[in-house]
Write an enzyme that holds these catalytic residues in place. Structure first.
Site, PDB file in Angstrom:
ATOM      1  CG  HIS A  81      10.409   0.344  -8.136  1.00 44.75           C
ATOM      2  ND1 HIS A  81       9.868   0.617  -9.372  1.00 44.75           N
ATOM      3  CD2 HIS A  81       9.347   0.184  -7.313  1.00 44.75           C
ATOM      4  CE1 HIS A  81       8.559   0.624  -9.298  1.00 44.75           C
ATOM      5  NE2 HIS A  81       8.205   0.351  -8.052  1.00 44.75           N
ATOM      6  CD  GLU A  82       9.428  -1.209  -3.652  1.00 48.16           C
ATOM      7  OE1 GLU A  82       8.736  -0.308  -3.138  1.00 48.16           O
ATOM      8  OE2 GLU A  82       8.984  -2.012  -4.487  1.00 48.16           O
ATOM      9  CG  HIS A  92       7.336   3.455  -4.489  1.00 50.48           C
ATOM     10  ND1 HIS A  92       6.500   4.184  -5.311  1.00 50.48           N
ATOM     11  CD2 HIS A  92       7.383   2.200  -5.031  1.00 50.48           C
ATOM     12  CE1 HIS A  92       6.067   3.416  -6.295  1.00 50.48           C
ATOM     13  NE2 HIS A  92       6.593   2.205  -6.143  1.00 50.48           N
TER      14      HIS A  92
END
Length: 820
Positions: free
Chosen positions: A228-229, A232
């Site tokens: 997920h990160e 980003h």
């Protein structure tokens, strides 16, 4: 007055039960829920709010990304390989992960981006992006890509991120830095699993990813955090970014066209369905779609994760081809140099003045070829660099070294600041004067050889001091530029406010013993109406009407009981009468009160509430010539009832309705006759929220919502202080919010008639000193004829009022601050 309780609006403390008008609570413009595991959006908003240059850089990147969607390039790499260095920040606890678990976490990361093995759920795509644990350190030596650092900062907050990253950092031009700690939090507002910097910070020391050790490689599902990160880091937003707005899928929401609009952050069970938006077909989708809670960028159950879409892949590769392009040229994944390389720039000052010439030297025993760079621009070759700093600013001096073997390179850099010794400053004899008076300005600048004064943008002289006579009313801007032979400095804007002296043609003095003015209103005929309030023990108010030349027409005492309080008034265009509302004390109890005077100040009619502890705060015209009043019960804590009354010009009450569990903070009547009510929920709840309800023209609830904000620290500061109508028939609401660094921001949010967010903007002013805060809430919000808005608030040191003009989308056109 008829005070029969027509079915009430129950704004329940936890559920916001709105008389069956609302089926579910909405948190529509919160970027992060309070239980959120990701701090990226919070960090991103804070960074953009305090750094206008960063904001501009990100906007330019987004414009380019938008064009890339409209005109996709046929030139792109088949595969991308990116070097990662894992910094294990530990205090000899379980956060000091084994090499095996780090390697497993990297395998999970690569499997997800390749859409293989556990992560192949039949819904995602292969992004053709892979990651390696760095095999080559910045100095060219061998590395495992795992760097262990002992520190108590393994338990840290989002605000301590820079301190964590300073413990160990490899050039973010060449490596993806991933710091792993034991515990991570927002401070007092909940825990975090991780956060990342978006691509506009590429190359900076703070760029990278921070996450908790418990997730990295501990299971396929838990590794969803680094997946997920990393999304980003490569430029992806959350799938629920921007809520349901979907006018242009490449510009709204997460700016990816094959992820449907989403405004939910609920962890939906795997295999279930959820659909929080009905705008899917507005742009891109043929039919309405379920929320993609299985997408890596959603807040779904991590065990459901299995999708990066092709649109997300295209967005990530856009940022790799552009903002993060230097990673593609990194040697980090290559084999190390067969010999140990050493390269370092010898010591240099951290700060110099403009015009300084420095010679930089280096030390290396294994490298023989060198190229120097100043702010990434080639500046010379050889073992030394001589450079003259002609402009002030921040500089990075770097050097790349080699010995003819392509595997052997070294790199080092230093940062320094170039300052201007000139400081521009001046004093002024006054800041508020009458027309035809003068102000003496005197320079207190230092190290300057010449001065240039400007008044309203026009050159006004170069003397050390001078006197200026101001002939025109209004605000005048005074600026001083001080310079020497090599650099200059400019002051901020100083305002001189010029007014006509009171009493031109004679002064009208009103004798009002024991009273003070509490309100003044301009009337339709150009005259003024002034309300004088009695002292704390007086029972009489006085209402005074002046003509358009401020001559006294009449003055009337309002003697209807003890402790009169008039809160609002309005003209009646049907007969030029005047309606007033407020409260009056009767036998020790406060009663809400409404009354009307004719144009000559004669009493026509009035109504008092039957129930005690009542106050009417607002009165507005309603379509058809009627009027709407809103007030509340005034007990403490303020969590009881709001009352709205519709009344005719002759005093006939059409209806009166009561709404429970809400404290009134603002009331607005729209052009179509519908109403918005904002307020605090009961007893200032710990979840820090504010309430907004939309009523039809008969006072029936259309919908109501409780809103939260991720930056809140104190529920008392979070209330919709004022609002006004927008072009969509909805409202623009305002509030002030405090973030985790104790700074406060003014906020405007534009909602449509369904309460969905059209846009939301947070404001922190460039001239606002870092140790000052805005004293929320926003005190006034007004629509301007050009479709924009004007609002003002106050800095907490009470020295400045802040006046801000924004356009129809909430973007700042200008802001001014005025000293008291």
């Amino acid at each position: 007055m008829n005070n029969s309780l027509i079915p009430t609006l129950l704004l329940c403390l936890l559920g916001l039960c709105l008389s069956n008008a609302l089926s579910a609570q909405k948190n529509k413009f919160s970027l992060e829920e309070e239980h959120s595991a990701c701090g990226t959006a919070t960090l991103h908003e804070e960074q953009l709010a305090i750094d206008p240059q960063l904001q501009q850089a990100w906007e330019e990147l987004e414009k380019a990304a938008y064009q890339a969607v409209l005109h996709p390039s046929k030139k792109r790499q088949a595969n991308y390989t990116l070097p990662v260095v894992i910094h294990l920040i530990h205090d000899n606890g379980p956060e000091n992960l084994t090499d095996a678990q780090v390697i497993l976490g990297m395998e999970h990361l690569n499997d997800a981006f390749a859409n293989i093995n556990y992560y192949d759920q039949g819904i995602g795509v292969n992004t053709n992006i892979e990651f390696c644990l760095a095999r080559r350190a910045p100095d060219g030596s061998a590395t495992t890509g795992i760097n262990r650092v002992q520190s108590p900062l393994t338990v840290s907050t989002l605000a301590q991120g820079l301190d964590v990253k300073a413990l160990s950092h490899w050039s973010s031009f060449d490596y993806i830095n991933l710091w792993i700690v034991r515990d991570l939090s927002l401070g007092s507002n909940g825990s975090l699993a991780g956060y990342a910097n978006l691509p506009m910070l590429h190359g900076q020391a703070r760029d990278g990813i921070v996450m908790e050790a418990r997730w990295f490689g501990s299971s396929n599902a838990n590794s969803g955090v680094q997946i997920h990160e990393m999304g980003h880091y490569l430029g992806l937003y959350h799938t629920f970014q921007g809520g349901c707005v979907n006018n242009d899928c490449a510009l709204n929401g997460d700016r990816v066209c094959d992820t449907p609009p989403d405004q939910s952050t609920a962890a939906v069970p795997c295999g279930a369905s959820a659909n929080s938006c009905s705008t899917d077909t507005d742009s891109g989708f043929a039919t309405d779609q379920d929320d993609h809670y299985w997408n890596y960028m959603d807040y779904g159950d991590w065990s459901c994760y299995g999708e990066f879409t092709q649109g997300q892949t295209n967005r990530m590769t856009f940022f790799l081809d552009n903002a993060r392009n230097s990673l593609l040229m990194s040697e980090g994944c290559n084999d190390p140099c067969p010999i140990a390389t050493d390269l370092s720039i010898d010591s240099a000052p951290a700060q110099v003045q403009v015009g300084t010439t420095l010679t930089f030297t280096l030390t290396s025993s294994t490298l023989t070829q060198f190229e120097w760079f100043v702010n990434n621009v080639s500046a010379g070759t050889g073992p030394t660099l001589t450079y003259t700093f002609a402009d002030k600013g921040d500089y990075t001096i770097s050097v790349v070294g080699g010995n003819g073997n392509p595997l052997c390179q070294g790199f080092d850099f230093i940062d320094l600041e170039v300052t201007c010794p000139v400081t521009a400053d001046f004093t002024a004899s006054a800041s508020q004067i009458f027309v035809n008076e003068s102000v003496l300005f005197t320079s207190t600048s230092t190290n300057a050889t010449s001065l240039a004064w400007y008044i309203d943008g026009v050159f006004a002289g170069s003397a050390l001091s001078f006197s200026e006579v101001f002939m025109a009313e209004g605000n005048h801007e005074v600026v001083l530029v001080a310079e020497n032979a090599i650099c200059s400095d400019t002051t901020g804007i100083f305002f001189v406010y010029v007014v006509h002296p009171c009493g031109q043609g004679g002064t009208n003095r009103l004798e009002t013993p024991g009273k003070r003015p509490s309100q003044i209103r301009k009337l339709a005929d150009g005259g003024l109406l002034t309300i004088y309030r009695g002292s704390s023990n007086a029972s009489i108010h006085q209402i005074v009407r002046l003509d358009n030349n401020q001559n006294l027409l009449w003055a009337k005492d309002v003697n209807i009981g003890d402790h009169v309080l008039i809160r609002d008034m309005i003209e009646d265009p049907s007969d030029n009468g005047l309606l007033f509302c407020g409260r009056v004390e009767e036998q020790g109890d406060d009663k809400g009160y409404i009354f009307k005077l004719d144009a000559a100040g004669n009493y026509l009619w009035g109504h008092k509430t039957i129930l005690d502890d009542r106050l009417f705060n607002y009165i507005y015209p309603a379509p058809g010539g009627d009027f709407l009043l809103a007030g509340q019960e005034e007990t403490f804590p303020l969590n009881d009832t709001v009352q709205i009354v519709k009344i005719q010009t002759d005093g006939t009450i059409l209806w009166a309705k009561t709404y429970s569990g809400l404290t009134l903070t603002d009331f607005e009547v729209m052009s179509d006759g519908t109403m918005y009510v904002s307020g605090d929920p009961p007893a200032y709840p710990t979840f820090s929220s504010a309430v907004l309800a939309h009523l039809d023209s008969d006072g029936n609830v259309l919908w109501g919502s409780r809103y939260t904000d991720p930056f809140l620290r104190n529920a008392f500061h979070y209330r919709f202080s004022t609002m006004t109508e927008n072009d969509a028939g909805g409202v623009v609401i305002s509030y002030s919010v405090q973030d985790t660094t104790f700074k406060k921001f003014d906020v405007l949010v534009s909602l449509d008639t369904n309460g969905d967010v059209l846009w939301n903007k947070k404001y922190y002013y460039a001239y606002q000193p870092s140790n000052y805060e805005t004293e929320g809430p926003v005190h006034a919000l007004t629509r301007t004829p050009d479709g924009g808005y004007v609002f003002y608030s106050v800095l907490t040191n009470d020295l400045f009022s802040v006046l801000v003009k924004v356009d129809v989308q909430g973007d700042i056109l200008w802001s001014r601050h005025y000293s008291s």
